[in-house]
Design a protein around this motif. Structure first.
Motif, PDB file in Angstrom:
ATOM      1  N   ASP A  35      -3.491 -13.100  36.372  1.00 41.18           N
ATOM      2  CA  ASP A  35      -2.808 -12.926  35.082  1.00 41.18           C
ATOM      3  C   ASP A  35      -3.602 -13.481  33.898  1.00 41.18           C
ATOM      4  OD1 ASP A  35      -2.368 -15.661  35.331  1.00 41.18           O
ATOM      5  OD2 ASP A  35      -0.197 -15.500  35.466  1.00 41.18           O
ATOM      6  N   THR A  36      -4.837 -13.952  34.136  1.00 42.64           N
ATOM      7  CA  THR A  36      -5.686 -14.407  33.037  1.00 42.64           C
ATOM      8  C   THR A  36      -6.404 -13.255  32.335  1.00 42.64           C
ATOM      9  OG1 THR A  36      -7.538 -14.777  34.547  1.00 42.64           O
ATOM     10  CG2 THR A  36      -6.107 -16.673  34.074  1.00 42.64           C
ATOM     11  N   TYR A  37      -6.407 -12.061  32.956  1.00 50.05           N
ATOM     12  CA  TYR A  37      -7.055 -10.909  32.329  1.00 50.05           C
ATOM     13  C   TYR A  37      -6.393 -10.608  30.989  1.00 50.05           C
ATOM     14  CZ  TYR A  37      -8.708  -6.240  31.382  1.00 50.05           C
ATOM     15  OH  TYR A  37      -9.259  -5.149  30.776  1.00 50.05           O
ATOM     16  N   PRO A  38      -7.129 -10.396  29.921  1.00 50.16           N
ATOM     17  CA  PRO A  38      -8.530 -10.031  29.798  1.00 50.16           C
ATOM     18  C   PRO A  38      -9.480 -11.189  29.491  1.00 50.16           C
ATOM     19  CG  PRO A  38      -7.479  -9.587  27.731  1.00 50.16           C
ATOM     20  CD  PRO A  38      -6.413 -10.151  28.662  1.00 50.16           C
ATOM     21  N   GLN A  39      -9.061 -12.415  29.689  1.00 52.20           N
ATOM     22  CA  GLN A  39      -9.936 -13.560  29.444  1.00 52.20           C
ATOM     23  C   GLN A  39     -11.171 -13.477  30.340  1.00 52.20           C
ATOM     24  OE1 GLN A  39      -7.977 -17.312  30.064  1.00 52.20           O
ATOM     25  NE2 GLN A  39      -9.801 -18.499  29.670  1.00 52.20           N
ATOM     26  N   SER A  40     -12.341 -13.816  29.784  1.00 54.28           N
ATOM     27  CA  SER A  40     -13.590 -13.868  30.552  1.00 54.28           C
ATOM     28  C   SER A  40     -13.922 -15.311  30.881  1.00 54.28           C
ATOM     29  CB  SER A  40     -14.748 -13.269  29.751  1.00 54.28           C
ATOM     30  OG  SER A  40     -14.586 -11.887  29.632  1.00 54.28           O
ATOM     31  N   PHE A  41     -14.573 -15.500  32.017  1.00 53.94           N
ATOM     32  CA  PHE A  41     -14.963 -16.830  32.474  1.00 53.94           C
ATOM     33  C   PHE A  41     -16.473 -16.852  32.639  1.00 53.94           C
ATOM     34  CE2 PHE A  41     -10.669 -16.000  33.871  1.00 53.94           C
ATOM     35  CZ  PHE A  41     -10.004 -17.109  33.361  1.00 53.94           C
ATOM     36  N   CYS A  42     -17.118 -17.794  31.948  1.00 55.56           N
ATOM     37  CA  CYS A  42     -18.578 -17.879  31.917  1.00 55.56           C
ATOM     38  C   CYS A  42     -19.009 -19.302  32.255  1.00 55.56           C
ATOM     39  CB  CYS A  42     -19.097 -17.539  30.531  1.00 55.56           C
ATOM     40  SG  CYS A  42     -18.488 -15.991  29.860  1.00 55.56           S
ATOM     41  N   PRO A  43     -20.158 -19.445  32.912  1.00 58.59           N
ATOM     42  CA  PRO A  43     -20.670 -20.782  33.191  1.00 58.59           C
ATOM     43  C   PRO A  43     -21.290 -21.382  31.923  1.00 58.59           C
ATOM     44  CG  PRO A  43     -22.262 -19.179  33.909  1.00 58.59           C
ATOM     45  CD  PRO A  43     -21.057 -18.415  33.433  1.00 58.59           C
ATOM     46  N   PRO A  44     -21.407 -22.706  31.856  1.00 55.99           N
ATOM     47  CA  PRO A  44     -22.013 -23.333  30.682  1.00 55.99           C
ATOM     48  C   PRO A  44     -23.539 -23.266  30.697  1.00 55.99           C
ATOM     49  CG  PRO A  44     -21.297 -25.006  32.220  1.00 55.99           C
ATOM     50  CD  PRO A  44     -20.831 -23.682  32.771  1.00 55.99           C
ATOM     51  N   SER A  45     -24.126 -22.776  31.801  1.00 49.12           N
ATOM     52  CA  SER A  45     -25.578 -22.685  31.905  1.00 49.12           C
ATOM     53  C   SER A  45     -25.958 -21.391  32.632  1.00 49.12           C
ATOM     54  CB  SER A  45     -26.133 -23.903  32.655  1.00 49.12           C
ATOM     55  OG  SER A  45     -25.596 -23.962  33.958  1.00 49.12           O
ATOM     56  N   LEU A  46     -27.242 -21.127  32.694  1.00 52.69           N
ATOM     57  CA  LEU A  46     -27.733 -19.915  33.336  1.00 52.69           C
ATOM     58  C   LEU A  46     -27.430 -19.910  34.826  1.00 52.69           C
ATOM     59  CD1 LEU A  46     -31.231 -19.632  31.631  1.00 52.69           C
ATOM     60  CD2 LEU A  46     -29.109 -18.498  30.984  1.00 52.69           C
ATOM     61  N   ALA A  47     -27.193 -18.735  35.367  1.00 52.45           N
ATOM     62  CA  ALA A  47     -26.926 -18.574  36.799  1.00 52.45           C
ATOM     63  C   ALA A  47     -27.555 -17.270  37.268  1.00 52.45           C
ATOM     64  CB  ALA A  47     -25.431 -18.557  37.061  1.00 52.45           C
ATOM     65  N   GLN A  48     -27.999 -17.272  38.520  1.00 56.19           N
ATOM     66  CA  GLN A  48     -28.541 -16.055  39.097  1.00 56.19           C
ATOM     67  C   GLN A  48     -27.579 -15.428  40.088  1.00 56.19           C
ATOM     68  OE1 GLN A  48     -32.622 -16.099  40.205  1.00 56.19           O
ATOM     69  NE2 GLN A  48     -32.425 -14.390  41.612  1.00 56.19           N
ATOM     70  N   TYR A  49     -26.751 -16.261  40.717  1.00 57.69           N
ATOM     71  CA  TYR A  49     -25.827 -15.774  41.732  1.00 57.69           C
ATOM     72  C   TYR A  49     -24.404 -16.199  41.396  1.00 57.69           C
ATOM     73  CZ  TYR A  49     -30.191 -15.625  44.406  1.00 57.69           C
ATOM     74  OH  TYR A  49     -31.468 -15.377  44.821  1.00 57.69           O
ATOM     75  N   VAL A  50     -23.457 -15.399  41.859  1.00 54.34           N
ATOM     76  CA  VAL A  50     -22.045 -15.739  41.735  1.00 54.34           C
ATOM     77  C   VAL A  50     -21.376 -15.423  43.059  1.00 54.34           C
ATOM     78  CG1 VAL A  50     -19.870 -15.284  40.547  1.00 54.34           C
ATOM     79  CG2 VAL A  50     -22.014 -15.256  39.282  1.00 54.34           C
ATOM     80  N   ILE A  51     -20.561 -16.349  43.526  1.00 58.02           N
ATOM     81  CA  ILE A  51     -19.800 -16.139  44.753  1.00 58.02           C
ATOM     82  C   ILE A  51     -18.322 -16.235  44.403  1.00 58.02           C
ATOM     83  CG2 ILE A  51     -19.275 -17.026  47.058  1.00 58.02           C
ATOM     84  CD1 ILE A  51     -22.119 -18.185  47.104  1.00 58.02           C
ATOM     85  N   GLU A  52     -17.559 -15.254  44.857  1.00 57.72           N
ATOM     86  CA  GLU A  52     -16.108 -15.274  44.684  1.00 57.72           C
ATOM     87  C   GLU A  52     -15.480 -15.493  46.060  1.00 57.72           C
ATOM     88  OE1 GLU A  52     -15.685 -12.183  40.966  1.00 57.72           O
ATOM     89  OE2 GLU A  52     -15.490 -11.403  42.996  1.00 57.72           O
ATOM     90  N   LEU A  53     -14.614 -16.486  46.134  1.00 57.80           N
ATOM     91  CA  LEU A  53     -13.915 -16.808  47.377  1.00 57.80           C
ATOM     92  C   LEU A  53     -12.415 -16.782  47.136  1.00 57.80           C
ATOM     93  CD1 LEU A  53     -15.964 -19.963  48.463  1.00 57.80           C
ATOM     94  CD2 LEU A  53     -16.215 -17.645  49.340  1.00 57.80           C
ATOM     95  N   ASN A  54     -11.653 -16.621  48.191  1.00 62.64           N
ATOM     96  CA  ASN A  54     -10.202 -16.765  48.063  1.00 62.64           C
ATOM     97  C   ASN A  54      -9.887 -18.140  47.485  1.00 62.64           C
ATOM     98  OD1 ASN A  54      -9.615 -14.242  49.114  1.00 62.64           O
ATOM     99  ND2 ASN A  54      -9.421 -15.005  51.199  1.00 62.64           N
ATOM    100  N   SER A  55      -8.893 -18.196  46.639  1.00 60.30           N
ATOM    101  CA  SER A  55      -8.491 -19.449  46.016  1.00 60.30           C
ATOM    102  C   SER A  55      -8.241 -20.518  47.069  1.00 60.30           C
ATOM    103  CB  SER A  55      -7.227 -19.222  45.190  1.00 60.30           C
ATOM    104  OG  SER A  55      -6.839 -20.414  44.567  1.00 60.30           O
ATOM    105  N   GLY A  56      -8.759 -21.714  46.817  1.00 56.17           N
ATOM    106  CA  GLY A  56      -8.575 -22.839  47.723  1.00 56.17           C
ATOM    107  C   GLY A  56      -9.747 -23.077  48.653  1.00 56.17           C
ATOM    108  N   GLN A  57     -10.648 -22.105  48.770  1.00 55.03           N
ATOM    109  CA  GLN A  57     -11.772 -22.245  49.694  1.00 55.03           C
ATOM    110  C   GLN A  57     -12.813 -23.249  49.221  1.00 55.03           C
ATOM    111  OE1 GLN A  57     -12.207 -20.840  52.962  1.00 55.03           O
ATOM    112  NE2 GLN A  57     -10.042 -20.953  52.405  1.00 55.03           N
ATOM    113  N   VAL A  58     -13.022 -23.367  47.907  1.00 57.60           N
ATOM    114  CA  VAL A  58     -13.970 -24.363  47.395  1.00 57.60           C
ATOM    115  C   VAL A  58     -13.531 -25.761  47.828  1.00 57.60           C
ATOM    116  CG1 VAL A  58     -14.757 -25.506  45.278  1.00 57.60           C
ATOM    117  CG2 VAL A  58     -14.915 -23.036  45.485  1.00 57.60           C
ATOM    118  N   LYS A  59     -12.260 -26.053  47.654  1.00 60.75           N
ATOM    119  CA  LYS A  59     -11.738 -27.366  48.045  1.00 60.75           C
ATOM    120  C   LYS A  59     -11.793 -27.539  49.565  1.00 60.75           C
ATOM    121  CE  LYS A  59      -7.795 -30.433  47.521  1.00 60.75           C
ATOM    122  NZ  LYS A  59      -6.475 -30.604  46.921  1.00 60.75           N
ATOM    123  N   ALA A  60     -11.376 -26.516  50.303  1.00 58.25           N
ATOM    124  CA  ALA A  60     -11.352 -26.606  51.765  1.00 58.25           C
ATOM    125  C   ALA A  60     -12.753 -26.815  52.341  1.00 58.25           C
ATOM    126  CB  ALA A  60     -10.725 -25.345  52.347  1.00 58.25           C
TER     127      ALA A  60
END
Length: 71
Positions: A35-60
């Protein structure tokens, strides 16, 4: 580059991880809701790769800024 993402047409929340060219985590945005769409999310620095995981996986998995991921 600054790689920005949005949640258009998503039906579940995601954890988003940005990595540099050496595959070190430079930014983590956990639990991004559809429900955050159309907001965009950007890193504060340069990145070459992006990984999307199911919510909660970073913490797990214990992923934090500065970790080096292998893929």
């Amino acid at each position: 580059a600054i790689q920005c993402f949005w949640m258009k047409d998503m039906h579940f929340p995601l954890d988003i991880i940005w990595l540099d060219a050496s595959k070190y985590v430079v930014y983590i945005l956990p639990d991004v809701s559809p429900d955050t769409y159309p907001q965009s999310f950007c890193p504060p620095s340069l990145a070459q790769y992006v990984i999307e995981l199911n919510s909660g996986q970073v913490k797990a998995l214990g992923i934090i800024n500065g970790n080096r991921l292998e893929f």
